[in-house]
Design an enzyme around this catalytic site. Structure first.
Site, short mmCIF file in Angstrom:
data_model
loop_
_atom_site.label_atom_id
_atom_site.label_comp_id
_atom_site.label_asym_id
_atom_site.label_seq_id
_atom_site.Cartn_x
_atom_site.Cartn_y
_atom_site.Cartn_z
N MET A 147 5.74 1.28 -9.03
CA MET A 147 4.35 1.33 -9.49
C MET A 147 3.64 0.02 -9.20
O MET A 147 2.56 0.00 -8.60
CB MET A 147 4.28 1.63 -10.99
N TYR A 148 4.22 -1.08 -9.67
CA TYR A 148 3.56 -2.38 -9.54
C TYR A 148 3.40 -2.75 -8.07
O TYR A 148 2.30 -3.12 -7.62
CB TYR A 148 4.36 -3.45 -10.27
N SER A 149 4.48 -2.65 -7.29
CA SER A 149 4.38 -2.98 -5.87
C SER A 149 3.41 -2.05 -5.16
O SER A 149 2.68 -2.48 -4.26
CB SER A 149 5.76 -2.90 -5.22
N THR A 151 0.68 -0.81 -6.33
CA THR A 151 -0.69 -1.29 -6.54
C THR A 151 -0.97 -2.54 -5.73
O THR A 151 -2.08 -2.73 -5.22
CB THR A 151 -0.96 -1.59 -8.03
N LYS A 152 0.03 -3.40 -5.59
CA LYS A 152 -0.18 -4.66 -4.88
C LYS A 152 -0.18 -4.47 -3.36
O LYS A 152 -0.91 -5.17 -2.65
CB LYS A 152 0.87 -5.68 -5.31
#
Length: 236
Positions: A147-149, A151-152
């Site tokens: 999820m985090y990666s 978005t980045k």
């Protein structure tokens, strides 16, 4: 509310603590800072601590609320837009829920896109700058970080496209910190099962602020397109 137009203005999201607070304090030496954040108490305290600042309480999870929040500022000038606010947590793909995907992409990407869209006319007029505080995760995805990666990675694609679309009008910089000594890092380390936390081994928020300052202070004919800042001891 009245915002001075006789000095450069910088809008910094997530400016009430951590990296955003450090950026606001550094740029605040010669900029009027619009301190954006979700907590009225923290936003007001941060604004009061700066030489020249205006508080802006806005929840970036609520995209439709962003235009109204900006409208109340009655901005006449904007020289720097710093996208620093973000959310992060670890979750394996098998356990990640749709609402968690939605919230993380909303804050880390969709709000960035909307805030940029709304402020581009002023940034173009000022020949200004957009600075996105991305992450090392904008290049590498690890276990439990889909999820985090995601978005980045998407934020990097956004800034890359924006840079080319606005080349010659607005400078666009992408900052990619490794692990930074913040409240968010404490929470992430807890999620990863760390028994102790030693912030001294991570990059300081002030170091990230200095990289933002470097990009802002480049002469008008030059631009810092991308910077990666990592802890000396951090392994890939």
């Amino acid at each position: 509310m009245s915002i001075p137009t006789d000095k450069p203005t910088a809008l910094v999201t997530g400016a009430s603590r951590g990296i955003g607070r450090a950026i606001a304090e550094d740029l605040g030496r010669d900029h009027h800072i619009i301190v954006a954040g979700t907590s009225p108490e923290r936003v007001e305290a941060a604004a009061q601590s700066l030489p020249s600042a205006t508080p802006l309480v806005v929840d970036l999870r609520d995209i439709p609320a962003i235009p109204a929040a900006l409208e109340q500022l009655q901005l006449q000038r904007l020289d720097v837009l710093v996208h620093n606010a973000g959310v992060a947590w670890l979750r394996p793909v098998a356990d990640a829920q749709p609402n968690e995907w939605q919230e993380m992409f909303t804050v880390n990407l969709f709000a960035v896109a909307e805030l940029t869209r709304l402020t581009l006319p002023l940034l173009r007029e000022a020949r200004g700058q957009v600075i996105a505080v991305n992450s090392g995760s904008g290049y590498v995805s690890r276990i439990n970080s889909a999820m985090y990666s995601g978005t980045k990675f998407a934020l990097r694609a956004f800034t890359d496209a924006l840079r080319e679309e606005e080349r010659g009008q607005v400078r666009v910089t992408s900052i990619h910190p490794g692990r930074v000594d913040t409240d968010m890092q404490v929470q992430l380390q807890q999620q990863m099962g760390a028994e102790t936390y030693d912030g001294s081994v991570y990059v300081s928020p002030e170091s990230i602020a200095r990289t933002v300052r470097l990009a802002v202070d480049m002469d008008p004919a030059s631009t810092v397109e991308e910077l990666s800042i990592r802890p000396v001891a951090q392994k890939r």
